[in-house]
Scaffold this motif. Sequence first.
Motif, PDB file in Angstrom:
ATOM      1  N   TYR A  13       0.638  -1.325  -0.089  1.00 42.27           N
ATOM      2  CA  TYR A  13      -0.094   0.574   0.042  1.00 42.27           C
ATOM      3  C   TYR A  13       0.908   1.523  -0.468  1.00 42.27           C
ATOM      4  O   TYR A  13       0.553   2.017  -0.527  1.00 42.27           O
ATOM      5  CB  TYR A  13      -1.332  -0.144   1.294  1.00 42.27           C
ATOM      6  CG  TYR A  13      -1.846  -0.788   1.113  1.00 42.27           C
ATOM      7  CD1 TYR A  13      -2.501  -1.251   0.083  1.00 42.27           C
ATOM      8  CD2 TYR A  13      -1.956  -1.668   2.183  1.00 42.27           C
ATOM      9  CE1 TYR A  13      -3.944  -2.252   0.064  1.00 42.27           C
ATOM     10  CE2 TYR A  13      -3.370  -2.800   1.710  1.00 42.27           C
ATOM     11  CZ  TYR A  13      -3.963  -2.615   0.563  1.00 42.27           C
ATOM     12  OH  TYR A  13      -4.802  -3.959   0.667  1.00 42.27           O
ATOM     13  N   TYR A  14       1.846   1.102  -0.113  1.00 41.30           N
ATOM     14  CA  TYR A  14       2.900   2.215   0.717  1.00 41.30           C
ATOM     15  C   TYR A  14       3.540   2.645  -1.191  1.00 41.30           C
ATOM     16  O   TYR A  14       3.666   3.916  -1.497  1.00 41.30           O
ATOM     17  CB  TYR A  14       4.095   1.574   1.827  1.00 41.30           C
ATOM     18  CG  TYR A  14       5.156   3.051   1.455  1.00 41.30           C
ATOM     19  CD1 TYR A  14       5.026   4.185   2.652  1.00 41.30           C
ATOM     20  CD2 TYR A  14       6.134   3.452   0.720  1.00 41.30           C
ATOM     21  CE1 TYR A  14       5.978   5.170   2.914  1.00 41.30           C
ATOM     22  CE2 TYR A  14       7.530   3.944   0.825  1.00 41.30           C
ATOM     23  CZ  TYR A  14       7.005   5.265   1.700  1.00 41.30           C
ATOM     24  OH  TYR A  14       7.815   6.016   1.909  1.00 41.30           O
ATOM     25  N   LEU A  15       3.523   1.396  -1.919  1.00 37.43           N
ATOM     26  CA  LEU A  15       3.729   1.385  -2.529  1.00 37.43           C
ATOM     27  C   LEU A  15       3.001   1.680  -3.562  1.00 37.43           C
ATOM     28  O   LEU A  15       3.312   2.769  -5.266  1.00 37.43           O
ATOM     29  CB  LEU A  15       4.908   0.484  -2.930  1.00 37.43           C
ATOM     30  CG  LEU A  15       5.989   1.010  -2.608  1.00 37.43           C
ATOM     31  CD1 LEU A  15       6.805  -0.790  -3.375  1.00 37.43           C
ATOM     32  CD2 LEU A  15       7.599   0.969  -3.045  1.00 37.43           C
ATOM     33  N   GLY A  18       2.993   5.837  -3.302  1.00 39.73           N
ATOM     34  CA  GLY A  18       4.244   6.116  -4.228  1.00 39.73           C
ATOM     35  C   GLY A  18       3.715   5.497  -5.556  1.00 39.73           C
ATOM     36  O   GLY A  18       3.772   7.287  -6.056  1.00 39.73           O
ATOM     37  N   GLY A  19       2.679   5.568  -6.300  1.00 40.82           N
ATOM     38  CA  GLY A  19       2.548   5.401  -7.174  1.00 40.82           C
ATOM     39  C   GLY A  19       1.466   6.517  -7.964  1.00 40.82           C
ATOM     40  O   GLY A  19       1.888   7.633  -8.649  1.00 40.82           O
ATOM     41  N   VAL A  20       0.694   6.507  -6.847  1.00 43.37           N
ATOM     42  CA  VAL A  20      -0.346   7.584  -7.423  1.00 43.37           C
ATOM     43  C   VAL A  20       0.588   8.602  -6.788  1.00 43.37           C
ATOM     44  O   VAL A  20      -0.028  10.233  -8.355  1.00 43.37           O
ATOM     45  CB  VAL A  20      -1.415   7.695  -5.856  1.00 43.37           C
ATOM     46  CG1 VAL A  20      -2.072   8.616  -6.198  1.00 43.37           C
ATOM     47  CG2 VAL A  20      -2.490   6.373  -6.430  1.00 43.37           C
ATOM     48  N   VAL A  21       1.466   9.306  -6.002  1.00 38.93           N
ATOM     49  CA  VAL A  21       2.377  10.149  -5.876  1.00 38.93           C
ATOM     50  C   VAL A  21       2.974  10.882  -7.340  1.00 38.93           C
ATOM     51  O   VAL A  21       2.771  12.016  -7.748  1.00 38.93           O
ATOM     52  CB  VAL A  21       2.375  10.685  -4.539  1.00 38.93           C
ATOM     53  CG1 VAL A  21       3.446  11.443  -5.080  1.00 38.93           C
ATOM     54  CG2 VAL A  21       1.520  10.618  -3.850  1.00 38.93           C
ATOM     55  N   PHE A  43      13.107  11.661 -19.422  1.00 34.60           N
ATOM     56  CA  PHE A  43      14.078  11.748 -18.289  1.00 34.60           C
ATOM     57  C   PHE A  43      12.999  11.256 -17.001  1.00 34.60           C
ATOM     58  O   PHE A  43      12.891  10.640 -16.970  1.00 34.60           O
ATOM     59  CB  PHE A  43      14.733  12.268 -17.787  1.00 34.60           C
ATOM     60  CG  PHE A  43      14.775  13.499 -17.134  1.00 34.60           C
ATOM     61  CD1 PHE A  43      14.226  13.503 -15.131  1.00 34.60           C
ATOM     62  CD2 PHE A  43      13.201  14.938 -17.379  1.00 34.60           C
ATOM     63  CE1 PHE A  43      13.206  14.585 -14.997  1.00 34.60           C
ATOM     64  CE2 PHE A  43      12.680  15.370 -16.464  1.00 34.60           C
ATOM     65  CZ  PHE A  43      12.890  15.582 -15.269  1.00 34.60           C
ATOM     66  N   ARG A  44      11.429  11.703 -16.957  1.00 28.88           N
ATOM     67  CA  ARG A  44      10.133  11.573 -16.588  1.00 28.88           C
ATOM     68  C   ARG A  44       9.885   9.445 -15.855  1.00 28.88           C
ATOM     69  O   ARG A  44       9.951   9.651 -15.106  1.00 28.88           O
ATOM     70  CB  ARG A  44       9.158  11.674 -16.498  1.00 28.88           C
ATOM     71  CG  ARG A  44       9.082  13.744 -16.809  1.00 28.88           C
ATOM     72  CD  ARG A  44       7.895  13.841 -16.454  1.00 28.88           C
ATOM     73  NE  ARG A  44       8.644  15.708 -16.949  1.00 28.88           N
ATOM     74  CZ  ARG A  44       7.466  16.654 -17.446  1.00 28.88           C
ATOM     75  NH1 ARG A  44       6.292  16.612 -16.904  1.00 28.88           N
ATOM     76  NH2 ARG A  44       7.885  17.717 -17.229  1.00 28.88           N
ATOM     77  N   PRO A  45      10.572   8.922 -16.897  1.00 27.84           N
ATOM     78  CA  PRO A  45      10.269   7.136 -16.230  1.00 27.84           C
ATOM     79  C   PRO A  45      10.558   6.876 -15.359  1.00 27.84           C
ATOM     80  O   PRO A  45      10.654   5.823 -14.568  1.00 27.84           O
ATOM     81  CB  PRO A  45       9.866   6.755 -17.030  1.00 27.84           C
ATOM     82  CG  PRO A  45       9.700   7.907 -18.264  1.00 27.84           C
ATOM     83  CD  PRO A  45      10.061   9.112 -18.201  1.00 27.84           C
ATOM     84  N   CYS A  52       8.576   6.650  -6.080  1.00 28.95           N
ATOM     85  CA  CYS A  52       7.345   5.470  -4.958  1.00 28.95           C
ATOM     86  C   CYS A  52       8.217   5.310  -3.306  1.00 28.95           C
ATOM     87  O   CYS A  52       7.329   5.122  -2.643  1.00 28.95           O
ATOM     88  CB  CYS A  52       7.725   4.840  -5.928  1.00 28.95           C
ATOM     89  SG  CYS A  52       6.914   4.574  -7.257  1.00 28.95           S
ATOM     90  N   LEU A  53       9.599   5.692  -3.993  1.00 27.58           N
ATOM     91  CA  LEU A  53       9.755   5.551  -1.838  1.00 27.58           C
ATOM     92  C   LEU A  53       9.782   6.489  -1.465  1.00 27.58           C
ATOM     93  O   LEU A  53       9.553   6.052   0.136  1.00 27.58           O
ATOM     94  CB  LEU A  53      11.578   4.720  -2.183  1.00 27.58           C
ATOM     95  CG  LEU A  53      11.683   3.476  -2.876  1.00 27.58           C
ATOM     96  CD1 LEU A  53      13.635   3.536  -3.040  1.00 27.58           C
ATOM     97  CD2 LEU A  53      11.250   2.327  -2.384  1.00 27.58           C
TER      98      LEU A  53
END
Length: 73
Positions: A13-15, A18-21, A43-45, A52-53
Amino acid sequence: METAAFLIELGRYYLYAGGVVAAAFLVVGIDRVEPSANGSYAFRPLLIPGICLIWPLVLYRWISLERARGGQP
């Protein structure tokens, strides 16, 4: 065994958060926080794993910079 499963779920759930953010920050926020990143989409990807971290720090910094600017686009 339940403790390990709970920790794995917590990390998942933390990750997810992080994916949403990361998605929101890379689409909307990066151009507002760092003007020199405008138009540099290649470079964004590469930033996704790091965001995420450390997403709580990214979110805190993004919000604090938006408040300092007064929320102006």
